[in-house]
Write a protein that holds these residues in place. Structure first.
Motif, mmCIF file in Angstrom:
data_model
loop_
_atom_site.group_PDB
_atom_site.id
_atom_site.type_symbol
_atom_site.label_atom_id
_atom_site.label_comp_id
_atom_site.label_asym_id
_atom_site.label_seq_id
_atom_site.Cartn_x
_atom_site.Cartn_y
_atom_site.Cartn_z
ATOM 1 N N LYS A 6 -86.244 20.864 53.515
ATOM 2 C CA LYS A 6 -87.131 19.773 53.165
ATOM 3 C C LYS A 6 -86.717 18.490 53.879
ATOM 4 O O LYS A 6 -85.543 18.215 54.079
ATOM 5 C CB LYS A 6 -87.105 19.528 51.648
ATOM 6 N N ILE A 16 -84.182 10.778 48.739
ATOM 7 C CA ILE A 16 -84.885 11.806 47.965
ATOM 8 C C ILE A 16 -85.674 12.694 48.919
ATOM 9 O O ILE A 16 -85.848 12.379 50.097
ATOM 10 C CB ILE A 16 -85.843 11.177 46.936
ATOM 11 N N TYR A 17 -86.178 13.819 48.402
ATOM 12 C CA TYR A 17 -87.072 14.662 49.188
ATOM 13 C C TYR A 17 -88.441 13.997 49.279
ATOM 14 O O TYR A 17 -88.907 13.337 48.338
ATOM 15 C CB TYR A 17 -87.204 16.043 48.550
ATOM 16 N N ASP A 19 -91.372 15.163 49.120
ATOM 17 C CA ASP A 19 -92.373 15.589 48.148
ATOM 18 C C ASP A 19 -92.121 15.044 46.744
ATOM 19 O O ASP A 19 -92.909 15.292 45.824
ATOM 20 C CB ASP A 19 -92.512 17.116 48.118
ATOM 21 N N GLN A 20 -91.054 14.280 46.567
ATOM 22 C CA GLN A 20 -90.771 13.661 45.272
ATOM 23 C C GLN A 20 -91.285 12.227 45.187
ATOM 24 O O GLN A 20 -91.487 11.702 44.088
ATOM 25 C CB GLN A 20 -89.254 13.641 45.012
ATOM 26 N N LYS A 21 -91.490 11.589 46.326
ATOM 27 C CA LYS A 21 -91.685 10.141 46.319
ATOM 28 C C LYS A 21 -92.977 9.703 45.639
ATOM 29 O O LYS A 21 -92.979 8.737 44.856
ATOM 30 C CB LYS A 21 -91.629 9.569 47.740
ATOM 31 N N LEU A 24 -92.691 9.544 41.935
ATOM 32 C CA LEU A 24 -91.798 8.473 41.501
ATOM 33 C C LEU A 24 -92.486 7.115 41.600
ATOM 34 O O LEU A 24 -92.367 6.274 40.701
ATOM 35 C CB LEU A 24 -90.517 8.491 42.339
ATOM 36 N N THR A 145 -94.889 7.506 51.394
ATOM 37 C CA THR A 145 -93.873 8.429 51.887
ATOM 38 C C THR A 145 -93.774 8.389 53.403
ATOM 39 O O THR A 145 -92.679 8.388 53.972
ATOM 40 C CB THR A 145 -94.192 9.862 51.423
#
Length: 249
Positions: A6, A16-17, A19-21, A24, A145
């Motif tokens: 990732k 962070i990854y 795909d998390q942003k 969040l 992102t």
């Protein structure tokens, strides 16, 4: 963070990854939406209003234009734009529904203004190509992102001859002034967030995210790489914020 295929990005000072942003960021603005406008006044001592008016002065809206304001949930930019001209239409897009709800509440007092409210992602706009005359995003592009993808989408939905304008926190070119601003930002703004919103962490992130955003010249090059032409910027308040302008030609 364990090894993975990732890609990673920043969320404030954290790695962070990618795909998390989005989740969040959405959660952050969900937490602060009801006090977002109040905090803008407190954090900037009301100067953000001058910056947004400067944005409108440079844009100089004309009758019957169509505006897409991205990350514009509370409607600040859209309402300013529409009040400057006649028979124009604005579409406000935001990732966070509660931010849009704050804008819709204000729209009740401005019912004559033509505004649509859309929940969506700046990196995957739910609009056809060549739809809008003007694209704006204020204090939002540093939260996406992938800035490059966001700029690409902006270019796609603008009509030929359309204009993009971005208002974002930036870098003061005078080191001592930047240091003084950093001291204020990191020591005062998170405390204000805790006092007014009951959320210190969100405002700590917002300050850290400013430091991760590209400098003015670098961001101008990113806009040019996204095919925008006649790219220019103007510093506001010594460079605490900057306006970036470009055209789809």
């Amino acid at each position: 963070m364990a090894k993975t295929n990732k890609n990673v990005t920043h969320f404030g000072s954290k790695t962070i990854y990618e795909d998390q942003k989005a989740a969040l960021v959405k959660n952050l603005f969900y937490n602060v939406s009801s006090k977002y406008d109040v905090m803008n006044d407190l954090m900037s001592l009301g100067i953000h209003r001058i910056w947004k008016n400067s944005m409108m002065d440079w844009l100089n809206p004309v009758p019957e234009q169509t505006l897409l304001d991205v990350a514009g949930g509370t409607g600040d930019i859209a309402f300013r734009f529409l009040k400057r001209t006649k028979n124009a239409h604005a579409t406000v897009l935001d990732l966070t529904e509660t931010m849009l709800q704050e804008g819709i509440k204000k729209h009740l007092n401005n019912k004559s203004l033509k505004v649509d409210w859309v929940a969506g992602d700046a990196m995957a706009l739910p609009f056809k190509d060549n739809m809008f005359d003007v694209y704006t995003i204020s204090f939002g592009i540093r939260n996406v992102t992938k800035i490059e993808k966001t700029l690409s989408e902006a270019y796609r939905v603008l009509k030929p001859g359309g204009r993009i304008m971005i208002l974002e926190f930036s870098k003061i070119p005078i080191p001592l002034m930047q240091k003084a601003y950093d001291l204020y930002s990191f020591n005062i703004i998170p405390k204000l967030g805790e006092l007014v919103v009951g959320d210190r962490d969100s405002y700590q992130y917002l300050i850290e995210s400013i430091r991760n955003f590209p400098k003015q010249d670098h961001f101008s090059k990113m806009m040019e790489h996204a095919c925008f032409e006649n790219v220019k910027y103007r510093n506001l308040s010594l460079g605490i914020a900057a306006l970036h302008s470009g055209w789809k030609i």
